[in-house]
Design a protein around this motif. Sequence first.
Motif, PDB file in Angstrom:
ATOM      1  N   LYS A  16       0.817  -1.213   0.000  1.00  0.00           N
ATOM      2  CA  LYS A  16       0.000   0.000   0.000  1.00  0.00           C
ATOM      3  C   LYS A  16       0.852   1.264   0.000  1.00  0.00           C
ATOM      4  O   LYS A  16       0.564   2.244   0.683  1.00  0.00           O
ATOM      5  CB  LYS A  16      -0.969   0.000   1.176  1.00  0.00           C
ATOM      6  CG  LYS A  16      -1.813  -1.252   1.313  1.00  0.00           C
ATOM      7  CD  LYS A  16      -2.430  -1.713  -0.012  1.00  0.00           C
ATOM      8  CE  LYS A  16      -3.385  -0.683  -0.620  1.00  0.00           C
ATOM      9  NZ  LYS A  16      -3.893  -1.160  -1.954  1.00  0.00           N
ATOM     10  N   LEU A 117      -5.981   0.225   2.072  1.00  0.00           N
ATOM     11  CA  LEU A 117      -6.253  -1.211   2.134  1.00  0.00           C
ATOM     12  C   LEU A 117      -7.745  -1.486   2.283  1.00  0.00           C
ATOM     13  O   LEU A 117      -8.286  -2.414   1.659  1.00  0.00           O
ATOM     14  CB  LEU A 117      -5.480  -1.822   3.302  1.00  0.00           C
ATOM     15  CG  LEU A 117      -5.581  -3.337   3.483  1.00  0.00           C
ATOM     16  CD1 LEU A 117      -4.947  -4.065   2.302  1.00  0.00           C
ATOM     17  CD2 LEU A 117      -4.919  -3.767   4.792  1.00  0.00           C
ATOM     18  N   TYR A 118      -8.410  -0.687   3.091  1.00  0.00           N
ATOM     19  CA  TYR A 118      -9.855  -0.836   3.314  1.00  0.00           C
ATOM     20  C   TYR A 118     -10.620  -0.717   1.997  1.00  0.00           C
ATOM     21  O   TYR A 118     -11.453  -1.569   1.659  1.00  0.00           O
ATOM     22  CB  TYR A 118     -10.308   0.233   4.305  1.00  0.00           C
ATOM     23  CG  TYR A 118     -11.794   0.431   4.434  1.00  0.00           C
ATOM     24  CD1 TYR A 118     -12.617  -0.569   4.931  1.00  0.00           C
ATOM     25  CD2 TYR A 118     -12.368   1.648   4.081  1.00  0.00           C
ATOM     26  CE1 TYR A 118     -13.982  -0.374   5.060  1.00  0.00           C
ATOM     27  CE2 TYR A 118     -13.724   1.860   4.217  1.00  0.00           C
ATOM     28  CZ  TYR A 118     -14.541   0.851   4.701  1.00  0.00           C
ATOM     29  OH  TYR A 118     -15.889   1.047   4.829  1.00  0.00           O
ATOM     30  N   HIS A 120      -9.361  -1.006  -0.994  1.00  0.00           N
ATOM     31  CA  HIS A 120      -8.902  -2.021  -1.942  1.00  0.00           C
ATOM     32  C   HIS A 120      -9.602  -3.356  -1.695  1.00  0.00           C
ATOM     33  O   HIS A 120      -9.982  -4.056  -2.641  1.00  0.00           O
ATOM     34  CB  HIS A 120      -7.393  -2.196  -1.815  1.00  0.00           C
ATOM     35  CG  HIS A 120      -6.825  -3.216  -2.756  1.00  0.00           C
ATOM     36  ND1 HIS A 120      -6.722  -3.012  -4.111  1.00  0.00           N
ATOM     37  CD2 HIS A 120      -6.335  -4.467  -2.530  1.00  0.00           C
ATOM     38  CE1 HIS A 120      -6.194  -4.079  -4.679  1.00  0.00           C
ATOM     39  NE2 HIS A 120      -5.951  -4.984  -3.752  1.00  0.00           N
ATOM     40  N   ARG A 121      -9.788  -3.703  -0.433  1.00  0.00           N
ATOM     41  CA  ARG A 121     -10.426  -4.980  -0.094  1.00  0.00           C
ATOM     42  C   ARG A 121     -11.952  -4.899  -0.248  1.00  0.00           C
ATOM     43  O   ARG A 121     -12.605  -5.919  -0.492  1.00  0.00           O
ATOM     44  CB  ARG A 121     -10.079  -5.348   1.351  1.00  0.00           C
ATOM     45  CG  ARG A 121      -8.579  -5.592   1.598  1.00  0.00           C
ATOM     46  CD  ARG A 121      -8.162  -6.998   1.247  1.00  0.00           C
ATOM     47  NE  ARG A 121      -6.726  -7.208   1.406  1.00  0.00           N
ATOM     48  CZ  ARG A 121      -6.137  -7.580   2.540  1.00  0.00           C
ATOM     49  NH1 ARG A 121      -6.868  -7.782   3.641  1.00  0.00           N
ATOM     50  NH2 ARG A 121      -4.832  -7.747   2.590  1.00  0.00           N
ATOM     51  N   HIS A 122     -12.504  -3.723  -0.099  1.00  0.00           N
ATOM     52  CA  HIS A 122     -13.963  -3.529  -0.176  1.00  0.00           C
ATOM     53  C   HIS A 122     -14.237  -2.421  -1.180  1.00  0.00           C
ATOM     54  O   HIS A 122     -14.429  -1.259  -0.820  1.00  0.00           O
ATOM     55  CB  HIS A 122     -14.519  -3.198   1.214  1.00  0.00           C
ATOM     56  CG  HIS A 122     -14.185  -4.233   2.243  1.00  0.00           C
ATOM     57  ND1 HIS A 122     -14.888  -5.417   2.370  1.00  0.00           N
ATOM     58  CD2 HIS A 122     -13.187  -4.291   3.160  1.00  0.00           C
ATOM     59  CE1 HIS A 122     -14.350  -6.145   3.337  1.00  0.00           C
ATOM     60  NE2 HIS A 122     -13.323  -5.490   3.829  1.00  0.00           N
ATOM     61  N   ARG A 123     -14.268  -2.799  -2.441  1.00  0.00           N
ATOM     62  CA  ARG A 123     -14.221  -1.834  -3.538  1.00  0.00           C
ATOM     63  C   ARG A 123     -15.565  -1.230  -3.890  1.00  0.00           C
ATOM     64  O   ARG A 123     -15.616  -0.157  -4.498  1.00  0.00           O
ATOM     65  CB  ARG A 123     -13.616  -2.508  -4.773  1.00  0.00           C
ATOM     66  CG  ARG A 123     -12.234  -3.064  -4.519  1.00  0.00           C
ATOM     67  CD  ARG A 123     -11.681  -3.832  -5.704  1.00  0.00           C
ATOM     68  NE  ARG A 123     -10.417  -4.480  -5.346  1.00  0.00           N
ATOM     69  CZ  ARG A 123      -9.715  -5.244  -6.177  1.00  0.00           C
ATOM     70  NH1 ARG A 123     -10.154  -5.453  -7.411  1.00  0.00           N
ATOM     71  NH2 ARG A 123      -8.592  -5.805  -5.771  1.00  0.00           N
ATOM     72  N   ARG A 127     -20.186  -1.307   1.549  1.00  0.00           N
ATOM     73  CA  ARG A 127     -18.978  -1.743   2.225  1.00  0.00           C
ATOM     74  C   ARG A 127     -19.255  -1.998   3.699  1.00  0.00           C
ATOM     75  O   ARG A 127     -20.162  -1.410   4.279  1.00  0.00           O
ATOM     76  CB  ARG A 127     -17.887  -0.668   2.116  1.00  0.00           C
ATOM     77  CG  ARG A 127     -17.405  -0.355   0.731  1.00  0.00           C
ATOM     78  CD  ARG A 127     -16.274   0.639   0.790  1.00  0.00           C
ATOM     79  NE  ARG A 127     -15.791   0.960  -0.545  1.00  0.00           N
ATOM     80  CZ  ARG A 127     -16.262   1.943  -1.291  1.00  0.00           C
ATOM     81  NH1 ARG A 127     -17.222   2.730  -0.814  1.00  0.00           N
ATOM     82  NH2 ARG A 127     -15.792   2.164  -2.501  1.00  0.00           N
ATOM     83  N   PHE A 133     -13.919  -3.512   9.769  1.00  0.00           N
ATOM     84  CA  PHE A 133     -12.645  -3.812   9.121  1.00  0.00           C
ATOM     85  C   PHE A 133     -11.518  -3.865  10.148  1.00  0.00           C
ATOM     86  O   PHE A 133     -10.662  -4.757  10.101  1.00  0.00           O
ATOM     87  CB  PHE A 133     -12.357  -2.743   8.060  1.00  0.00           C
ATOM     88  CG  PHE A 133     -11.086  -2.941   7.299  1.00  0.00           C
ATOM     89  CD1 PHE A 133     -10.940  -3.991   6.405  1.00  0.00           C
ATOM     90  CD2 PHE A 133     -10.025  -2.060   7.454  1.00  0.00           C
ATOM     91  CE1 PHE A 133      -9.763  -4.171   5.690  1.00  0.00           C
ATOM     92  CE2 PHE A 133      -8.839  -2.225   6.746  1.00  0.00           C
ATOM     93  CZ  PHE A 133      -8.718  -3.286   5.859  1.00  0.00           C
ATOM     94  N   GLU A 138      -7.840  -7.334   9.592  1.00  0.00           N
ATOM     95  CA  GLU A 138      -7.293  -7.139   8.248  1.00  0.00           C
ATOM     96  C   GLU A 138      -6.447  -5.879   8.141  1.00  0.00           C
ATOM     97  O   GLU A 138      -5.523  -5.807   7.323  1.00  0.00           O
ATOM     98  CB  GLU A 138      -8.423  -7.047   7.224  1.00  0.00           C
ATOM     99  CG  GLU A 138      -9.021  -8.341   6.772  1.00  0.00           C
ATOM    100  CD  GLU A 138      -9.993  -8.107   5.623  1.00  0.00           C
ATOM    101  OE1 GLU A 138      -9.520  -8.023   4.469  1.00  0.00           O
ATOM    102  OE2 GLU A 138     -11.199  -7.959   5.889  1.00  0.00           O
ATOM    103  N   ASP A 141      -2.618  -5.823   7.754  1.00  0.00           N
ATOM    104  CA  ASP A 141      -1.941  -6.417   6.607  1.00  0.00           C
ATOM    105  C   ASP A 141      -1.025  -5.442   5.868  1.00  0.00           C
ATOM    106  O   ASP A 141      -0.263  -5.865   4.997  1.00  0.00           O
ATOM    107  CB  ASP A 141      -2.961  -6.996   5.619  1.00  0.00           C
ATOM    108  CG  ASP A 141      -3.654  -8.238   6.162  1.00  0.00           C
ATOM    109  OD1 ASP A 141      -3.220  -8.746   7.210  1.00  0.00           O
ATOM    110  OD2 ASP A 141      -4.631  -8.692   5.532  1.00  0.00           O
TER     111      ASP A 141
END
Length: 225
Positions: A16, A117-118, A120-123, A127, A133, A138, A141
């Motif tokens: 990231k 990251l948040y 990116h993982r939940h696009r 959400r 989160f 997560e 990471d």
Amino acid sequence: MLVMHDCGLIFVRTRKTAGTSVEIALSGHAGERDIITSMSPRDEALRTAKGGRAPQHHLVPGHTPDKEPVPPGRGPGVRYYNHMPAREIRQLLGADTWDRYLTVCLERSPYEKVVSLYFHRHRTEPRIHIEEFIESGEFKDAFNWPLYTDTGGEVMVDVVIRHERLQAGLDALCARVGLPALVLPRAKSQFRPPDSDYHQVLTPAARRAIEEAYAPEFAHHGYSW
């Protein structure tokens, strides 16, 4: 992760921090002997489109990959992989090579990394809430500290380029090793909404959790709210 022998550069890829974009740009100047690790199929397609050199010399000698793409991370036959810790790279390359080459990585404010990251993982909507989160774990990471430090917590790389001064840092790096200025592709930037300032996204509880989990990065780099 890249090892560029002709210019004496080792790029330790962190999470990231625009590492994908930088690796794609650097691979466009790589030679036949250089080590280039694999990325996701989407990122490999972008690398090809931008004229970057494909992954090479990253597998165990004599290993023939399956028909499916070699995974970016650890896997059968994979010797070098994208988010490989500096201490592992040094062990495989040898201390002499590691010490002679210029070693570099990227870093970014932990608040920014977690928000990136948040998204990116939940696009897409709906959400999960940022608190959920955080509670999932997560959010840890993007903790890069172990990637560029030794087991005692000492920084192993020569240069840490800060994301907030990314272009200036890259220009200085390229001048130092004799590479042309890098033109970065916009890899993964489309996932985060333009109005997602971390001050508005992160709750007080989320902020406290990040400050605790990423404490070494805050302490060493001096990041603040």
